[in-house]
Design a protein around this motif. Structure first.
Motif, PDB file in Angstrom:
ATOM      1  N   VAL A 450      -7.711  30.766  17.980  1.00 53.34           N
ATOM      2  CA  VAL A 450      -7.800  32.647  17.849  1.00 53.34           C
ATOM      3  C   VAL A 450      -6.717  33.035  17.045  1.00 53.34           C
ATOM      4  O   VAL A 450      -6.262  33.346  17.969  1.00 53.34           O
ATOM      5  CB  VAL A 450      -7.861  32.824  19.034  1.00 53.34           C
ATOM      6  CG1 VAL A 450      -8.185  34.816  19.052  1.00 53.34           C
ATOM      7  CG2 VAL A 450      -9.621  32.057  20.304  1.00 53.34           C
ATOM      8  N   GLY A 451      -6.935  33.484  15.834  1.00 58.48           N
ATOM      9  CA  GLY A 451      -5.550  33.901  15.036  1.00 58.48           C
ATOM     10  C   GLY A 451      -4.606  33.097  14.957  1.00 58.48           C
ATOM     11  O   GLY A 451      -5.116  31.827  14.099  1.00 58.48           O
ATOM     12  N   ASP A 452      -3.111  33.242  15.717  1.00 58.05           N
ATOM     13  CA  ASP A 452      -2.414  32.093  15.381  1.00 58.05           C
ATOM     14  C   ASP A 452      -1.870  31.323  16.592  1.00 58.05           C
ATOM     15  O   ASP A 452      -0.824  30.825  16.893  1.00 58.05           O
ATOM     16  CB  ASP A 452      -1.110  32.814  14.415  1.00 58.05           C
ATOM     17  CG  ASP A 452      -0.356  33.748  15.374  1.00 58.05           C
ATOM     18  OD1 ASP A 452      -1.579  33.957  17.100  1.00 58.05           O
ATOM     19  OD2 ASP A 452       0.603  34.440  15.565  1.00 58.05           O
ATOM     20  N   ARG A 453      -3.677  31.638  17.161  1.00 61.52           N
ATOM     21  CA  ARG A 453      -3.077  30.840  18.774  1.00 61.52           C
ATOM     22  C   ARG A 453      -3.626  29.432  18.985  1.00 61.52           C
ATOM     23  O   ARG A 453      -5.145  29.655  18.399  1.00 61.52           O
ATOM     24  CB  ARG A 453      -3.098  31.579  20.218  1.00 61.52           C
ATOM     25  CG  ARG A 453      -2.005  32.748  19.227  1.00 61.52           C
ATOM     26  CD  ARG A 453      -0.305  32.109  19.710  1.00 61.52           C
ATOM     27  NE  ARG A 453      -0.108  31.328  21.275  1.00 61.52           N
ATOM     28  CZ  ARG A 453       0.515  31.115  22.237  1.00 61.52           C
ATOM     29  NH1 ARG A 453       1.586  31.565  21.215  1.00 61.52           N
ATOM     30  NH2 ARG A 453       0.595  30.830  23.139  1.00 61.52           N
ATOM     31  N   ARG A 454      -3.845  28.608  19.849  1.00 62.97           N
ATOM     32  CA  ARG A 454      -4.546  27.246  19.948  1.00 62.97           C
ATOM     33  C   ARG A 454      -5.015  26.490  20.920  1.00 62.97           C
ATOM     34  O   ARG A 454      -3.503  26.789  21.588  1.00 62.97           O
ATOM     35  CB  ARG A 454      -5.239  26.081  19.068  1.00 62.97           C
ATOM     36  CG  ARG A 454      -3.494  25.309  18.293  1.00 62.97           C
ATOM     37  CD  ARG A 454      -3.592  24.709  17.310  1.00 62.97           C
ATOM     38  NE  ARG A 454      -2.535  23.506  17.659  1.00 62.97           N
ATOM     39  CZ  ARG A 454      -1.456  22.854  17.375  1.00 62.97           C
ATOM     40  NH1 ARG A 454      -2.207  22.649  15.797  1.00 62.97           N
ATOM     41  NH2 ARG A 454      -0.841  21.711  16.380  1.00 62.97           N
ATOM     42  N   LEU A 503      -4.443  27.196  28.140  1.00 60.46           N
ATOM     43  CA  LEU A 503      -3.433  27.055  28.275  1.00 60.46           C
ATOM     44  C   LEU A 503      -3.330  27.468  26.125  1.00 60.46           C
ATOM     45  O   LEU A 503      -4.215  27.119  26.065  1.00 60.46           O
ATOM     46  CB  LEU A 503      -2.901  25.338  28.229  1.00 60.46           C
ATOM     47  CG  LEU A 503      -2.390  24.808  30.234  1.00 60.46           C
ATOM     48  CD1 LEU A 503      -2.889  23.623  29.686  1.00 60.46           C
ATOM     49  CD2 LEU A 503      -1.443  25.759  30.364  1.00 60.46           C
ATOM     50  N   ALA A 504      -1.730  27.745  25.939  1.00 60.43           N
ATOM     51  CA  ALA A 504      -1.978  27.759  24.367  1.00 60.43           C
ATOM     52  C   ALA A 504      -0.525  27.640  23.936  1.00 60.43           C
ATOM     53  O   ALA A 504       0.404  27.146  24.873  1.00 60.43           O
ATOM     54  CB  ALA A 504      -1.983  29.398  24.087  1.00 60.43           C
ATOM     55  N   GLU A 505      -0.359  27.456  22.598  1.00 55.95           N
ATOM     56  CA  GLU A 505       0.515  27.351  21.412  1.00 55.95           C
ATOM     57  C   GLU A 505       0.023  27.666  20.395  1.00 55.95           C
ATOM     58  O   GLU A 505      -0.974  28.182  20.045  1.00 55.95           O
ATOM     59  CB  GLU A 505       0.699  25.574  21.274  1.00 55.95           C
ATOM     60  CG  GLU A 505      -0.722  24.367  20.344  1.00 55.95           C
ATOM     61  CD  GLU A 505      -0.432  23.412  20.626  1.00 55.95           C
ATOM     62  OE1 GLU A 505       1.056  22.545  21.289  1.00 55.95           O
ATOM     63  OE2 GLU A 505      -1.189  22.271  20.188  1.00 55.95           O
ATOM     64  N   PRO A 506       1.141  27.794  19.435  1.00 56.44           N
ATOM     65  CA  PRO A 506       1.019  28.085  18.406  1.00 56.44           C
ATOM     66  C   PRO A 506      -0.006  27.727  17.127  1.00 56.44           C
ATOM     67  O   PRO A 506       1.748  25.393  17.419  1.00 56.44           O
ATOM     68  CB  PRO A 506       2.323  28.466  17.466  1.00 56.44           C
ATOM     69  CG  PRO A 506       3.319  28.703  19.400  1.00 56.44           C
ATOM     70  CD  PRO A 506       2.819  28.007  19.524  1.00 56.44           C
TER      71      PRO A 506
END
Length: 542
Positions: A450-454, A503-506
């Protein structure tokens, strides 16, 4: 050598002081010709010099101030008398310096004490009015200089506004190396506010002498941009807004500097501006203070989360080393077992050889299950979803409960550090949900961007009535929450026996874990043929 001698020469201090005295005198005179009684810039030059110039140069400031005032008042010596001209020209600066000495001794560098600036300026303006009233009452000056109460208020407000025009820019400049430096956004908003103020000022200037009430309303509206800048940029915005509005209000008056010059319509707006300046600067200082504390708190939280994430990654590296060491021990045991089986076959003990082989297969399976719980090394090559479908999740963490898994998306698009965190969270979540021994535990996972996050969303649930968590489950839930926060996610425990984890990361070329070296080490520290727990794997090199 000559340059060093000149800089260290005893007379250089006196030379710098005389140069400062001349510069001060020129600034004082130039601002006097731009001032009116109700907007007196020389008062700002005097106050700023006393507040910010080192005290060892004050005698030279006294000399420059006296010279400037004598230049202006000597032509009036025949009408006002020599006593008033010389006394009034020499008393103002030393009297003000006594107050400033107390202020600097109490507050130190006022340039870094923004909360006190409006009150310091207010005290100096009021003190200047009192000193002028006392001198003029005692010496009987010309009629234009007599301080009656109304005139004292006018001069006090004029000094206050003049001090604002000089002290605020100096304070902003002195704060350029701190967080109070003016940002590009503040300059942009100030330019917009300046255009609005300039437009209103032009209209007000054209209406001078006509439409009194309408002109006063326009001048009072000039305070709106200052209020907006204060709420947008704190103390910096308040300082810039007050400077713009103060300048616009002064330029709206057509009067030139002369004794007794006065614009009653603009004075009403200037009174409101003086009151608003104290309020806005105080409010702006409070906003900046709390904003700075919030930024520091946010920075501390980010650093704490990053340290926690680094700690988790360091733990995973340690577990991986242990798992590989255990794999080496297993390989050594398998080699010994194969030699024993071969010896038993050659000796004719085929039944014993078969028993040893069955025992080896059983032990290898148990080892693989526990080794996967220690560190799922297959996650590096096959991804999270392959590891989640292994027997370890159900046998060790699900307490033998049937775990139904539904997976969506491609987990290998995530960084290895995030996949490891998701695996640990899934194991703990299954252990928590299966604590009530339901018939089936449902594990759903979905990866996406989503956008600049995965990231990945994990949902673990069952269909039975929920029960209070035990002490062990509470500890496991805290561990899940700490991992989720460290990896930019959240955890939510629903009432009906359902636990959701994000949980997410750039979505950068390298994940945050890779920046700390976890992914690179996982892929390069061992040979590919050593990253397996199978009995047929080759011996891992250290």
């Amino acid at each position: 050598m000559l340059k060093d001698w000149l800089l260290k020469a005893p007379w250089m201090g006196a030379a710098r002081g005389l140069a400062l005295s001349v510069i001060y005198c020129l600034y004082f005179l130039s601002t006097w010709f731009l001032s009116v009684d109700q907007w007196y810039l020389p008062a700002g030059i005097r106050a700023a010099a006393l507040l910010f110039v080192p005290m060892r140069y004050w005698p030279f400031l006294f000399l420059g101030d006296t010279a400037a005032l004598l230049w202006l008042r000597l032509p009036m010596i025949e009408t006002a008398g020599a006593t008033w001209v010389f006394v009034s020209s020499t008393v103002a600066m030393p009297a003000m310096s006594a107050l400033v000495f107390l202020i600097r001794r109490r507050l130190g560098d006022i340039g870094h004490r923004q909360f006190y600036i409006p009150f310091v300026i207010l005290c100096m303006a009021a003190f200047g009015a009192v000193v002028g009233s006392t001198v003029n009452f005692a010496l009987s000056p010309p009629s234009g200089f007599v301080f009656v109460p109304k005139e004292a208020v006018k001069y006090a407000i004029g000094d206050f506004l003049g001090m604002l025009m000089v002290i605020l820019p100096v304070t902003l400049w002195k704060s350029r190396s701190t967080h109070l430096i003016v940002s590009l956004g503040a300059w942009r908003d100030t330019v917009i506010a300046g255009l609005v103020v300039a437009s209103v000022t032009i209209v007000s200037y054209r209406l001078s002498g006509h439409a009194t009430e309408f002109r006063q309303a326009l001048l009072l509206l000039l305070l709106v941009p200052a209020v907006g800048l204060t709420f947008l940029h704190g103390w910096r915005g308040a300082a810039l807004g007050i400077l713009v509005v103060n300048l616009g209000t002064a330029l709206s008056s057509p009067n030139e500097n002369s004794s007794g010059s006065f614009d009653p319509q603009a004075f009403i707006a200037q009174e409101a501006l003086a009151i608003a300046a104290v309020a806005l600067l105080t409010l702006g200082a409070a906003i900046s203070h709390h904003s700075r504390r919030a930024r520091l708190r946010e920075l501390s939280e980010r650093q704490a989360m990053q340290l926690a994430k680094t700690s988790f990654q360091s733990t995973e590296r340690s577990l991986r080393e242990r798992a590989l060491h255990a794999a080496e021990i297993k390989e050594s045991m398998n080699a010994t077992r194969r030699a024993l089986i071969q010896l038993l076959r050659e000796s004719g003990h085929h039944a014993a050889a078969m028993d040893a082989m069955r025992e080896g297969v059983l032990q290898s399976r148990i080892f693989d299950t526990h080794a996967s719980a220690l560190y799922p090394i297959d996650i590096e090559a096959s991804g999270l979803y392959v590891v989640l479908q292994s027997s370890a999740l159900q046998e060790l963490w699900g307490h033998g409960v049937n775990v139904t898994i539904r997976l969506r998306g491609n987990s290998q698009l995530l960084g290895v550090s995030l996949q490891l965190a998701a695996y640990r969270c899934a194991c703990d979540a299954v252990a928590i949900i299966s604590e009530s021994v339901p018939e089936v535990v449902y594990l759903r996972a979905r990866c996406g961007t989503v956008g600049d996050r995965r990231g990945i969303v994990l949902t673990v649930s069952h269909e039975q009535a929920s029960q209070p968590l035990s002490a062990t489950a509470e500890v496991a839930l805290m561990d899940i929450e700490s991992r989720a926060k460290a990896h930019g996610g959240i955890v939510k425990l629903h009432k009906r026996g359902r636990l959701s984890i994000l949980l997410a990361e750039p979505t950068m070329p390298h994940s945050v874990g890779e920046l700390y070296g976890l992914d690179t080490r996982l892929r390069t520290h061992r040979r590919p043929d050593a990253l397996s727990y199978d009995a047929s794997s080759s011996s891992a090199e250290r």
